[in-house]
Design a protein around this motif. Structure first.
Motif, mmCIF file in Angstrom:
data_model
loop_
_atom_site.group_PDB
_atom_site.id
_atom_site.type_symbol
_atom_site.label_atom_id
_atom_site.label_comp_id
_atom_site.label_asym_id
_atom_site.label_seq_id
_atom_site.Cartn_x
_atom_site.Cartn_y
_atom_site.Cartn_z
ATOM 1 N N GLY A 102 30.686 33.858 44.090
ATOM 2 C CA GLY A 102 31.045 33.902 42.573
ATOM 3 C C GLY A 102 32.581 33.637 42.374
ATOM 4 N N THR A 120 37.564 38.305 37.149
ATOM 5 C CA THR A 120 36.009 38.354 37.485
ATOM 6 C C THR A 120 36.063 39.576 38.104
ATOM 7 O OG1 THR A 120 34.005 37.685 38.807
ATOM 8 C CG2 THR A 120 36.268 37.500 39.779
ATOM 9 N N ARG A 121 34.773 40.415 38.068
ATOM 10 C CA ARG A 121 34.557 41.633 38.560
ATOM 11 C C ARG A 121 34.359 41.613 40.254
ATOM 12 N NH1 ARG A 121 33.427 45.834 35.022
ATOM 13 N NH2 ARG A 121 32.520 44.029 33.698
ATOM 14 N N ALA A 122 33.797 40.465 40.735
ATOM 15 C CA ALA A 122 33.663 40.496 41.889
ATOM 16 C C ALA A 122 34.560 40.326 42.661
ATOM 17 C CB ALA A 122 33.001 38.853 42.320
ATOM 18 N N GLY A 123 34.669 41.412 43.970
ATOM 19 C CA GLY A 123 35.820 41.202 44.783
ATOM 20 C C GLY A 123 36.521 42.494 44.590
ATOM 21 N N LEU A 124 36.501 43.315 43.472
ATOM 22 C CA LEU A 124 36.865 44.799 43.245
ATOM 23 C C LEU A 124 36.432 45.668 44.381
ATOM 24 C CD1 LEU A 124 36.857 45.218 39.426
ATOM 25 C CD2 LEU A 124 38.744 44.725 40.861
#
Lengths: 290, 266
Positions: A102, A120-124
């Motif tokens: 994503g 994006t929230r992904a990776g946090l």
């Protein structure tokens, strides 16, 4: 409308060593393999390759043409991991930016939108942040939230493969999924579209619903007619993935000697001799089976 | 497609008529209960069968796909895409998947090559990250999944190689990291259960993995021996057995060729 058709053999003239190259498709699906093979025949090298990777990455890595890889994955779908990519990673011969899938798409969208980043929230809190120390977070101006600021990716050249195109570069996909080919084109300074068949513009509308007209000529600089140009990846509905050949590729890739044989048989001649060698492979395969 | 129950050629019954693989499938199926009208994202043979079983039994509202880019009105047998027939209810190209997972209307059940006591999961690589001793499939969608919607894990071979003190690359985010995040961004982080070939594990109030139930024939010591960190087994019950209808659906409709028995042995 200008005629943008060009022979496959002209492609390497537009790609310089050191460039950032985007490659469309997804895994082992609708990859611009004829274009990739043409690069293998050239002395272009030191590339930064941006892709949701499949055997395109494997072949370029095996040929030593990749300096850096920006990817969401490198998979052959029916085989979970490309063996050349695995070898390149395990020998440390390439630099990498491994992103969550994503995040990768977010980077493409930002690049296509000419934005320096998109949140994006992904990776946090994942190790994607540690593995890519250039990644930063951004604080929401509205809520108590941080997001990953995924840097927009821009490419010098994108290579994509679609089922049909007209000579001006209006591209059409006829399979079930457009993947992200339009984003690759919009995030690149120059895009070369290879296609199974170049048709007169009116035939595009006759060949599929309007939604299948994925790519406008605005985003295409060169059109290359390359029948079976996605082989051995799938190009539905024109042809499915060549699983027998893919298996042959993956097996050959595991051993230097068998890989040399594979290269000699399939990758030393031009595109016509590649397709002829593949036909030979299948007829001898059939004989063995019968 | 009418394969009778006696036609099974693989898998050893556990003494109750159900194989271990089948116990795992219904344990996984229970994980989809009460997820609501969301996309069941299932990686692996047992998870894929379990989502379709849940769809056909207790959770008809669950949304299942064909492994390509179609949502199917009826749960398709394993390995059959929309091209093989069946009624398509929606079109979902890959670009939409990321929007769906960001919307939260999704529930994942994924594998893990390593998982620690907090549920940090690794599928990317083993060893040094720049030059790994073993490159695995990459982080794939795990970082995004775990911060956006409920995520469960399926481990086909419960072992100390997989249940490790720490993981080499955190792909799926564990409870310790989610809890120490200073903002509200991790508010959708939701680790559910870890189902293995030995047991069903949940998380205790501290966010540590703990055994909820042992599969029939498995002892607490078996699980402790196969886990590379200390694990609480004191609350463990026994995993339920599949009922007759579930067994028939698994064997005759969803997996008539017995692919499940190749993923879970014994």
């Amino acid at each position: 409308m200008s005629d943008k058709t060009m022979p496959l053999t002209e492609l390497p003239r537009h790609i310089e060593s050191g460039m950032t190259l985007g490659i469309g498709g997804w895994g082992s699906r609708r990859k611009p393999m004829a274009a990739v093979r043409e690069l293998l025949r050239s002395d272009v090298t030191d590339l930064t390759v941006v892709t949701l990777g499949g055997p395109d990455v494997g072949l370029l890595c095996a040929a030593g043409k990749v300096r850096k890889l920006v990817y969401g994955f490198v998979s052959l779908d029916s085989i979970p991991l490309d063996p050349h990519f695995r070898a390149a990673r395990e020998s440390g011969s390439i630099d990498t930016s491994e992103y969550d899938e994503g995040m990768f798409v977010t980077a493409l969208r930002a690049g296509a939108n000419r934005l320096s980043f998109l949140p994006t929230r992904a990776g946090l809190e994942s190790d994607v942040m540690a593995m890519n120390p250039e990644l930063k977070t951004v604080t929401s101006p509205y809520t108590d939230e941080d997001y990953v600021a995924v840097p927009g990716v821009r490419m010098d050249v994108a290579l994509i493969h679609l089922n049909r195109s007209d000579a001006a570069g209006n591209g059409q996909y006829l399979g079930p999924d457009p993947y992200f080919d339009d984003l690759f084109a919009m995030a690149s300074d120059t895009t070369f579209l290879s296609t199974e068949k170049v048709v007169p513009t009116p035939e595009l509308g006759a060949g599929g619903p309007p939604q299948s007209l994925l790519l406008s000529r605005m985003f295409v600089d060169g059109v290359i007619e390359a029948p079976h140009g996605a082989h051995f990846t799938g190009c539905e509905p024109d042809y499915g993935r060549d699983e027998a050949f893919q298996q042959h590729y993956a097996t050959a890739a595991k051993d230097p000697e068998s890989w040399q044989r594979f290269t000699r048989t399939f990758l030393t001649g031009d595109e016509a001799s590649y397709l002829a060698a593949v036909a030979d492979f299948h007829s001898s395969h059939k004989e063995q089976a019968s | 497609m009418n394969v009778s129950i006696d036609d099974r050629t693989t898998g050893e019954p556990t003494g109750t008529g159900a194989t271990r693989a089948e116990v795992c499938i219904t344990a996984c199926s229970d994980a989809w209960r009460d997820s609501g009208e969301v996309l069941a994202h299932a990686v692996g043979i047992v998870p894929m069968i379990s989502a379709r079983l849940a769809r056909l039994t207790h959770s008809p509202e669950l949304v299942v796909n064909d492994g390509e880019c179609f949502f199917m009105a009826e749960a398709p047998p394993l390995g059959e895409t929309a091209a093989a027939g069946g009624v398509v209810e929606s079109w979902v190209p890959f670009r939409l998947i990321f929007d769906i997972l960001n919307s939260g209307k999704r529930h994942s059940m994924m594998g893990a090559s390593q998982i620690d006591r907090y549920g940090n999961q690794n599928i990317s690589s083993i060893g040094d990250r720049r030059t790994p001793t073993r490159q695995l499939i990459g982080v794939r969608g795990a970082p995004g999944n775990t911060v956006n919607h409920r995520t469960d894990y399926w481990i086909a071979h419960h072992s100390t190689r997989i249940f490790t003190e720490s993981v080499d690359v955190v792909c799926g985010v564990g409870n310790d990291r989610a809890r120490r995040h200073p903002t509200q961004s991790l508010r959708f982080h939701d680790l559910g259960v870890v189902i293995t070939d030995l047991a069903v594990l949940g998380y205790d109030p501290e966010g540590h993995l703990a055994v909820r139930s042992l599969h029939p024939g498995v002892t607490a010591a078996d699980v402790r021996d196969a886990t590379g960190f200390e694990i609480d087994t004191s609350g463990a019950g026994t995993t339920r057995l599949p009922d007759a209808r579930e067994l028939e659906l698994i064997r005759t409709v969803l997996d008539p060729t017995g692919m499940r028995e190749r993923e879970v042995r014994g």
